[in-house]
Design a protein around this motif. Structure first.
Motif: not given
Length: 380
Positions: A267-279, A302-307, A321-323, A361-364
């Motif tokens: 679901p979308a996080i609404k601007d006036n309410i905010g919220g949390e998203t978790k993996s 989403n988890p990123v495959p190790e490869a 192994g955490i990405a 390290k951010p990837t973007r």
């Protein structure tokens, strides 16, 4: 008195009739198929059927021995049931020779209902190879936004079409394979409803719904081949939660292959309410305070495959192994007033020492106005 001798003779100046009807509308055949036609004559004797690889005319060398000889007259019926399964895919020629008792013959392959020429050649194409059906992205159980983009492959040498359908899933389940070629729904059997589940080949597939429950994402199938590219961009239109998508690829021989993926539409996080998203594993999350977004946003983790990570990590850094991949790429926060979002990543069984530190390290590149505070939770 002179004696007389009488003998009854039959004048037969007409050759036997030999006709093979089209084996399929497309000229492509698969599996076991009936060769229908006519082999008849007032003084019928027998008929022979020959099969050869490639395109041959009636009098060409290379026909070999007949694969079937029939001694019963056939009128618009089954001349022979031809099993193509042992054969290689490709073009084949079929010849019918019908004999009468005067040993006259006519060899012909053609379409019933029209006077055929004395020599007539028609080819058929054998295709016993199922199409390629693959969903490459998203991965099984990935989180997705309100526009679900399926990337994959729908291909075949004799490609006809592909279809995408969806159904509300009972939940996220790792046991359901993302590619199940031998699944058979009502389209493959030519029927549906009762008994459709009973033909599923293995227990994980029993989690899939019966064929009648699937909903098409478009009114008509797609007629263009796709290779490692976008199959569809589907607007969720307010739907959230787990959904299973099915890709069905069909070729001109009516062979079908299937691929499946189950995703979690967030679901979308609404601007006036905010919220949390978790993996999905709960180890990565982002908290967005109220009135910090430029507009309502769907955020996925989403988890990123190790490869996919190994080649991006510097050689002097140990990868644990955490990405995770935080999306969308164009997520924007208000710059005035700036309110920080909080990213939390929990990791287990990683020993830290003064010389073994955690690198985030951010990837973007971050958008202007985006601010993150990072908090580490150490769980031993």
């Amino acid at each position: 008195m002179a004696s007389e001798s009488k003998r009854l003779v039959t004048l037969d100046n007409h050759p036997a009739t030999a006709i093979i009807f089209p084996l399929s509308e497309s000229g492509i055949v698969t599996g076991k198929i009936d060769i229908n036609g006519t082999a008849s004559d007032d003084n019928f004797d027998k008929y022979e059927i020959y099969v050869a690889r490639g395109v041959l005319s009636t009098d060409d060398i290379g026909w070999g021995n007949p694969i079937h000889t029939g001694t019963s007259e056939i009128k618009q019926g089954v001349l022979y049931s031809w099993n193509t399964n042992p054969l290689e895919d490709g073009e084949y020629s079929i010849k019918l020779i019908a004999y009468d008792k005067t040993t006259q013959e006519q060899s012909i392959r053609g379409v019933g209902g029209t006077p055929p020429p004395s020599n007539f050649v028609v080819k058929v194409k054998v295709d016993n190879t199922k199409p390629i059906a693959e969903i490459l992205s998203p991965q099984q159980n990935d989180q997705v936004g309100d526009i679900v983009t399926l990337i994959g492959t729908a291909m075949d040498e004799n490609f006809s079409e592909y279809l995408i359908e969806f159904v509300v899933a009972l939940g996220l389940n790792n046991a359901v394979s993302s590619s199940i070629d031998d699944y058979r729904g009502k389209e493959a059997r030519g029927q549906g409803g009762k008994g459709a589940r009973e033909q599923l080949p293995s227990s994980p597939l029993a989690l899939l719904p019966p064929p009648d429950d699937w909903i098409k994402v478009s009114r008509t199938p797609f007629s263009r081949e796709i290779e490692n590219d976008t199959l569809i961009k589907w607007p969720a239109e307010g739907r959230t939660g787990p959904f299973t998508f099915r890709l069905t690829v069909k070729d001109k021989a009516n062979l079908m292959s299937y691929a499946f993926v189950t995703v979690d539409i967030r679901p979308a996080i609404k601007d006036n309410i905010g919220g949390e998203t978790k993996s999905r594993d709960g180890n990565a999350r982002i908290y967005v305070p109220p009135n910090s977004l430029s507009d309502k946003q769907v955020i996925t983790i989403n988890p990123v495959p190790e490869a996919d990570v190994q080649n991006t990590v510097p050689t002097d850094i140990g990868y644990f192994g955490i990405a995770y991949d935080f999306e969308p790429d164009n997520l924007k926060f208000k710059s005035k007033p700036a309110k920080p979002a909080l990213i939390t990543i929990s990791y287990f069984f990683v020993g830290l020492t003064p010389i073994r530190k955690v690198l985030v390290k951010p990837t973007r590149n971050c958008e202007v106005g985006r601010t993150y505070l990072l908090r580490h939770e150490f769980c031993n």
